[in-house]
Design an enzyme around this catalytic site. Sequence first.
Site, mmCIF file in Angstrom:
data_model
loop_
_atom_site.group_PDB
_atom_site.id
_atom_site.type_symbol
_atom_site.label_atom_id
_atom_site.label_comp_id
_atom_site.label_asym_id
_atom_site.label_seq_id
_atom_site.Cartn_x
_atom_site.Cartn_y
_atom_site.Cartn_z
ATOM 1 N N PHE A 1 0.790 -1.406 -0.004
ATOM 2 C CA PHE A 1 -0.055 0.014 -0.008
ATOM 3 C C PHE A 1 0.934 1.282 0.223
ATOM 4 C CE2 PHE A 1 -2.343 3.445 2.003
ATOM 5 C CZ PHE A 1 -3.329 3.405 0.961
ATOM 6 N N ASP B 1 9.244 2.339 1.801
ATOM 7 C CA ASP B 1 8.125 3.177 2.412
ATOM 8 C C ASP B 1 7.974 2.979 3.741
ATOM 9 O OD1 ASP B 1 5.714 3.881 3.099
ATOM 10 O OD2 ASP B 1 4.670 3.472 1.374
ATOM 11 N N LYS C 1 2.748 9.631 8.378
ATOM 12 C CA LYS C 1 1.967 9.146 9.642
ATOM 13 C C LYS C 1 2.157 9.634 10.861
ATOM 14 C CE LYS C 1 -1.048 5.407 7.933
ATOM 15 N NZ LYS C 1 -0.473 4.850 6.557
HETATM 16 C C1 LIG Z 1 -0.743 5.217 5.200
HETATM 17 C C2 LIG Z 1 0.318 4.573 4.062
HETATM 18 C C3 LIG Z 1 0.439 5.446 3.011
HETATM 19 C C4 LIG Z 1 -0.279 6.707 2.657
HETATM 20 O O1 LIG Z 1 -0.276 7.613 3.510
HETATM 21 P P1 LIG Z 1 -1.398 9.100 3.410
HETATM 22 O O2 LIG Z 1 -0.990 9.948 4.584
HETATM 23 O O3 LIG Z 1 -2.758 8.140 3.862
HETATM 24 O O4 LIG Z 1 -1.341 9.531 1.898
HETATM 25 C C5 LIG Z 1 1.384 4.960 2.255
HETATM 26 N N1 LIG Z 1 2.093 3.936 2.428
HETATM 27 C C6 LIG Z 1 1.992 3.384 3.566
HETATM 28 C C7 LIG Z 1 2.916 2.089 3.826
HETATM 29 C C8 LIG Z 1 1.029 3.562 4.516
HETATM 30 O O5 LIG Z 1 0.775 2.721 5.684
#
Ligand SMILES: *Cc1c(COP(=O)(O)O)cnc(C)c1O
Length: 391
Positions: free
Chosen positions: A128, A215, A244
């Site tokens: 994700f 990420d 986050k």
């Molecule tokens: C939450 C998340 C995102 C996206 O972040 P947003 O602030 O909602 O755009 C991207 N990568 C990972 C691994 C995430 O957990």
Amino acid sequence: MSSHIMPTYGRLDVTFSHGKGVWLWDKNNKRYLDALSGIGVCNLGHTHPAVHDAICMQSEMLIHSSNLYGIATQETLAKQLCQKSGMDNIFFGNSGAEANEAAIKIARVYGHQQGIEKPLIIVMEKSFHGRTMATLSATGNPKIQQGFTPLVEGFIHIPFNNIKAIETVLVENKNCVAILVEPIQGEGGVNIPASDYLNKIRNLCTQHQLLMMVDEIQTGIGRTGQFLAYQHNNILPDVCTLAKALGNGIPIGACLARGKASTLLTAGMHGSTFGGNPLACKVALAVLETLDTENLITSAQEKGQKITQLLTEKLQNNPKVSNIRHQGLMIGLDITVPCMDLVPLALQQGLLINVTNEKTIRLLPPLVIDDAQIELLVTILSSLIQKQTQQ
Ligand SMILES: *Cc1c(COP(=O)(O)O)cnc(C)c1O
């Protein structure tokens, strides 16, 4: 609930009015233990005094000027993040998706500089990376892409935790420029790869001159028991994205880069009006300081260990609980049957949890959780699982 909001979320029937530490209260003053931290955002818990003070103090000085001018708190935050991560410089945005967009743009520029017209980024199934067009195209989940074709091209999806699959892609495609990977897949089901997975990716990236892009949006900021999850592996990626928990609820995203990757985006190539504003950066600085002063990163490993151990003890005789795992305070429990209904049942009992991938209970409790709160979390959750899986 409100019919004037686009129905993009399946919301639970609860509205919170205030919070403190691991606790949230609804409008009837019922108390809930938040074992999800607003999906890995409030690592310091709710309304932490350091965050509150930073907001108050900075909002008296300056909230926004513009990236057309120097921003002192942004400079200081960038310096501290680079020191902590081993990276060289940073682009600031306001969310995870934006941080990943910057990473994807860096990879594209990197490819073009080598004469690669259609650069390809290797990404993982069940990953994700966000909901913007480029990041949802990178995401390895057809449900998230459903309805939004044509997707952004230039991504190739392969199985997670599978080095052979990367090697095969590299043989078949000469236009690969980068690998984008989560150290632990969060939304995909708390998937923890082999302990040397990132090391092997690092080696392949070095060998084939690919950018290693990690990420860390969910795994970063102390969640897994290191400041960044790749630090468990003693490696340095070329690009790392954060969001986050960096602002503990104040929106901020960051794309950190090192070496060659840190030189590719130059004046006029990228931007964000709000990105790296004085308020968000001041709060992020307070977050970094509090992680240290309250020793929250080392204790995350011990606390995660404790929760996992207690849950394992209470659930070891339950054949429908097939796996309990954690890295720091990122915890996953696999149930052999779909268990989404545990979420509203836990809510009734004053506990906030999440289920990803239909069968994985995901816990991301605030790093400030204490022993008594850990006991309560384990008691409510384990008895609920026992009760539900025996029907
Ligand atoms: C939450 C998340 C995102 C996206 O972040 P947003 O602030 O909602 O755009 C991207 N990568 C990972 C691994 C995430 O957990």
